[in-house]
Structures are given as structure tokens and as C-alpha cells.
Write a protein that holds these residues in place. Structure first.
Motif, short mmCIF file in Angstrom:
data_model
loop_
_atom_site.label_atom_id
_atom_site.label_comp_id
_atom_site.label_asym_id
_atom_site.label_seq_id
_atom_site.Cartn_x
_atom_site.Cartn_y
_atom_site.Cartn_z
N VAL A 259 -11.35 -6.11 -3.17
CA VAL A 259 -10.41 -5.04 -2.88
C VAL A 259 -9.02 -5.62 -2.64
O VAL A 259 -8.88 -6.73 -2.13
N LEU A 260 -8.01 -4.88 -3.05
CA LEU A 260 -6.62 -5.24 -2.79
C LEU A 260 -6.18 -4.58 -1.49
O LEU A 260 -6.37 -3.38 -1.29
N LEU A 261 -5.58 -5.35 -0.61
CA LEU A 261 -5.21 -4.87 0.72
C LEU A 261 -3.72 -4.61 0.83
O LEU A 261 -2.91 -5.28 0.19
N SER A 262 -3.36 -3.67 1.67
CA SER A 262 -1.96 -3.50 2.06
C SER A 262 -1.52 -4.71 2.87
O SER A 262 -2.32 -5.28 3.64
N PRO A 263 -0.25 -5.13 2.76
CA PRO A 263 0.24 -6.20 3.63
C PRO A 263 0.14 -5.85 5.12
O PRO A 263 0.21 -6.75 5.97
N PHE A 264 0.00 -4.55 5.43
CA PHE A 264 -0.11 -4.11 6.83
C PHE A 264 -1.55 -3.79 7.21
O PHE A 264 -1.79 -3.15 8.24
N ASP A 265 -2.51 -4.22 6.42
CA ASP A 265 -3.90 -3.88 6.67
C ASP A 265 -4.38 -4.45 8.01
O ASP A 265 -3.98 -5.54 8.42
N TYR A 297 7.69 -9.63 -3.53
CA TYR A 297 8.26 -8.67 -2.57
C TYR A 297 7.19 -8.00 -1.72
O TYR A 297 7.33 -7.87 -0.51
N TYR A 298 6.10 -7.57 -2.34
CA TYR A 298 5.08 -6.80 -1.63
C TYR A 298 3.70 -7.22 -2.15
O TYR A 298 2.92 -6.42 -2.66
N ALA A 299 3.40 -8.50 -2.03
CA ALA A 299 2.15 -9.04 -2.56
C ALA A 299 0.95 -8.48 -1.80
O ALA A 299 0.94 -8.44 -0.56
N LEU A 300 -0.06 -8.06 -2.55
CA LEU A 300 -1.27 -7.49 -1.98
C LEU A 300 -2.32 -8.58 -1.83
O LEU A 300 -2.75 -9.18 -2.83
N PRO A 301 -2.78 -8.88 -0.61
CA PRO A 301 -3.86 -9.86 -0.44
C PRO A 301 -5.14 -9.39 -1.15
O PRO A 301 -5.44 -8.19 -1.18
N VAL A 302 -5.88 -10.35 -1.69
CA VAL A 302 -7.13 -10.05 -2.40
C VAL A 302 -8.29 -10.46 -1.51
O VAL A 302 -8.45 -11.64 -1.16
N ARG A 307 -14.02 -13.51 1.86
CA ARG A 307 -12.94 -14.46 1.74
C ARG A 307 -11.67 -13.78 1.23
O ARG A 307 -11.73 -12.87 0.40
N LEU A 308 -10.53 -14.24 1.72
CA LEU A 308 -9.24 -13.86 1.15
C LEU A 308 -8.87 -14.93 0.14
O LEU A 308 -8.71 -16.11 0.50
N VAL A 309 -8.77 -14.53 -1.12
CA VAL A 309 -8.78 -15.52 -2.21
C VAL A 309 -7.49 -15.56 -3.03
O VAL A 309 -7.38 -16.36 -3.95
N GLY A 310 -6.51 -14.70 -2.72
CA GLY A 310 -5.28 -14.72 -3.50
C GLY A 310 -4.39 -13.54 -3.17
O GLY A 310 -4.63 -12.79 -2.21
N LYS A 311 -3.33 -13.39 -3.97
CA LYS A 311 -2.37 -12.31 -3.80
C LYS A 311 -2.00 -11.76 -5.16
O LYS A 311 -1.93 -12.51 -6.14
N VAL A 312 -1.73 -10.46 -5.21
CA VAL A 312 -1.26 -9.82 -6.43
C VAL A 312 0.12 -9.24 -6.16
O VAL A 312 0.29 -8.39 -5.28
N ASP A 313 1.10 -9.71 -6.91
CA ASP A 313 2.46 -9.19 -6.82
C ASP A 313 2.58 -8.04 -7.82
O ASP A 313 2.57 -8.26 -9.03
N GLU A 343 -10.28 -4.05 -10.21
CA GLU A 343 -9.67 -3.39 -9.06
C GLU A 343 -8.25 -2.94 -9.38
O GLU A 343 -7.82 -1.86 -8.95
N LEU A 344 -7.50 -3.73 -10.15
CA LEU A 344 -6.16 -3.32 -10.57
C LEU A 344 -6.24 -2.08 -11.46
O LEU A 344 -5.42 -1.15 -11.31
#
Length: 358
Positions: A259-265, A297-302, A307-313, A343-344
């Protein structure tokens, strides 16, 4: 008794507590109740924070209009200080609302502007719900600030009255909050849980929402993560310091998802805990100059499993009808590229736009 956990166990407890494992919730209000709150942060590079948080739990069946309906029509949720909470939690805040303001300067300002306060209440009584710019500023003493809130007297009085339980947010007109007398928004629900009991219940609820919390933690902005003596003591292998654990999470299996998370999750709101449990390097970079950003600017944690495995810009361009993926940052080998691609595609479908890949 101190419970000893591995990092994997701790991560899985945190993911389950935040409703981010494979067992998706199905009810909006129950989801907010488990999370204790959902933040109304206005940045919408992809979608508003509250919508991203709720969609990541409920899936593509969630629609932003569901949240509006719950707040403004069904009154099963309420807004307090830009946080959405379940309406049945309101009695847990009543005693605190009836107490003195948190800061002495706020108390002095309210005393100096008693007529201004009454003017606003009288106007709402007669005219009904209003946005701030429809309310005249009859203050005697301006709000004591040289920053963002300087001379925003009507808004600051409304927010003070909200925290006192006199007014409440009845809805939204665009980004403007619509204000009304609290009794009309809360339907005259005057139940009050005594303060000490209410604070203890809220601490236990926060612990349930996080699963486990550092015993010593800074008082984070927006909403504290401190839980006092709620739960039981725990330690985590390879992590310094004691934690408080909700023992209910010691039972039950774990099945993850991507799942892609909000930066404020809520899973990553406490960045120190994030680093300790997930060994994940991340920061919100929208306030940095573009040249200084590592992930966007607003990368979404993966999140993949536990596990947190990356970010999607990525950015949603609603004018062009596109979800534009600028970059995918893989934090190590074994990155689940096919799951992230799926997920994207699901996120773009939910937004009602086309997916544009790098």
C-alpha cells in the motif's frame, strides 16, 4: 512483567493496529474510531491527507463524499482542531473543553475580548452557520502574534470557542470551515466523562491505535502519542528504551499487503519510532527547495507486508486527468515492483485519472 518482542513482531503489531494488514476494514466510522482521528491536512499533491489515509485502509470503495456525509449529514463524525473523530468520542473531550485554556495568553485575550466573544455567539444564534469572513471583527485587543495568525482575530476567536465547546465546525465551503453553535452541530449531546477518566481512556485508545509506543516520546504536534501507563511494558530486540504495548495484539496472525501511504499517515507520524521499528529513512520534503529533495515534493512511502521498502514520487494533475509518477525509489533488493505497479494503477483508478509512469 516485561514483554520481549522482535523487531518483526513489533512492526507487525504496528501495522495491524493501523489497519494496514490484509484484513481491510469495511466501515468508515469504525476505521476512524480505531485510528482515533484522521487529520485534515490540506495539501493535495495526490489527494487530501484524510482521503489518502482512509482509502489506504478501506480501499477503492471509499469515496471522499463518504467523509463529508458522515461529518455533515449523518453526524457520526465530528471535526475538532482539524482532526476528524467519531462523534461518540465527544464526551471524552467535554471536561477538557470546560476547563481553562491551555495557555495563559489565550485566557487573557479571551478576558479582554468578552464582548467580541458574545458578539460571535449572538450572530451565530440569529443568522445560523457562517464562515469566518462573514463575521465582523469587533475585537478590542488583537490576537497577540506577529506571525501567521497576526490580526486573524475572528478565526482565532472561533478556534478558541471551538476548544471551549461553544462553537463547532458544521461543514465546509471549499476550504473555508462553516461555523455554528456547538449545540446545533453536536445535537445537544452534553454527556461528560470526568477529566481524569477521559484522559486515561484517550491514552488507552491512542495505544490501541498504534499498538506499541515508546515509553519516552516527545509531545508530537497535532496529537500527542504519549500513553502514560496504559498497556504493559515491552522491549524490542535491537531497540533502545522501553515501550508500552497493547497486549491485545499479542494474539492473532499476520498477513500483509502492499500500500502507498500518505506522508502524514499514522504509521509513520512518529518518525523516531518509524526509524527504530522499520529502519526506514524518510522525511516530508515539500518545504525544501527542489534542489535539496532526495525523494520528491510529496513522496508516498511504500508499505509491503511489515516493511517500509521505498517511496513513490507522484503528483495528480487533475487538469490533464493524470497521475504522474516522477520516480520510484527502491530501498534495497527485493523491491516488490509488480505489487507497487498494481497499487499505482489502483490509486489512479480511484482518483479517476490515467496513470503516467516514468
Amino acid at each position: 512483567m516485561v514483554i520481549e518482542l522482535t523487531r518483526e513482531q513489533a512492526r507487525r503489531i504496528a501495522v495491524r493496529a493501523q489497519l494496514l494488514d490484509a484484513r481491510r476494514p469495511t466501515d468508515l466510522v469504525d476505521t476512524v474510531r480505531q485510528l482515533t482521528f484522521v487529520q485534515l491536512e490540506p495539501t493535495a499533491a495526490v489527494a487530501p491527507t484524510a482521503d489518502l489515509v482512509l482509502r489506504s485502509r478501506l480501499g477503492n470503495t471509499y469515496e471522499p463524499t463518504d467523509l463529508t456525509t458522515a461529518l455533515e449529514v449523518e453526524n457520526t463524525l465530528f471535526e475538532l482542531a482539524l482532526l476528524v473523530r467519531p462523534m461518540d468520542d465527544l464526551p471524552l473531550f467535554r471536561a477538557q473543553m470546560a476547563g481553562p485554556p491551555q495557555y495563559e495568553k489565550t485566557a487573557r485575550w479571551l478576558d479582554d475580548n468578552e464582548e467580541f466573544r458574545q458578539d460571535i455567539l449572538d450572530r451565530l444564534e440569529v443568522e445560523g452557520a457562517l464562515i469566518a469572513k462573514q463575521i465582523p471583527d469587533t475585537s478590542i485587543v488583537p490576537w497577540p502574534s506577529s506571525g501567521w495568525n497576526n490580526n486573524r482575530n475572528v478565526m482565532m476567536m472561533l478556534e478558541c470557542l471551538m476548544m471551549r465547546g461553544d462553537v463547532a465546525v458544521a461543514g465546509r465551503e471549499g476550504r473555508d470551515r462553516v461555523w455554528d453553535l456547538a449545540e446545533r452541530v453536536y445535537h445537544a449531546d452534553t454527556r461528560v466523562v470526568p477529566l481524569d477518566e477521559a484522559l486515561a481512556i484517550r491514552a488507552a485508545r491512542r495505544l490501541c491505535a498504534q499498538g506499541l509506543v515508546p515509553g519516552k516520546t516527545p509531545d508530537l504536534p497535532v496529537e500527542t502519542t504519549r500513553v502514560g501507563t496504559a498497556g504493559v511494558a515491552a522491549t524490542i530486540e535491537g531497540v533502545k528504551g522501553a515501550y508500552r504495548l497493547d497486549p491485545a495484539y499479542l494474539e492473532g496472525g499476520f498477513e500483509g499487503r502492499t500500500v502507498l501511504l500518505s506522508p502524514f499517515d499514522g504509521l509513520i507520524r512518529d518518525r523516531k519510532r518509524m526509524a527504530e521499528l522499520f529502519e526506514f529513512d524518510y522525511a516530508l520534503e515539500m518545504y525544501k527547495p527542489a534542489a535539496q529533495r532526495r525523494w520528491g515534493y510529496y513522496a508516498l512511502p511504500v508499505l509491503h507486508g511489515d516493511r517500509l521498502v521505498g517511496k513513490v514520487d507522484a503528483t495528480a494533475d487533475r487538469t490533464r486527468g493524470e497521475l504522474v509518477v516522477h520516480a520510484v525509489h527502491e530501498d534495497g533488493p527485493g523491491f516488490p515492483r509488480s505489487e507497487v505497479d498494481a497499487e499505482l494503477a489502483s490509486l489512479a483508478e480511484w482518483l479517476g485519472v490515467d496513470l503516467v509512469r516514468p
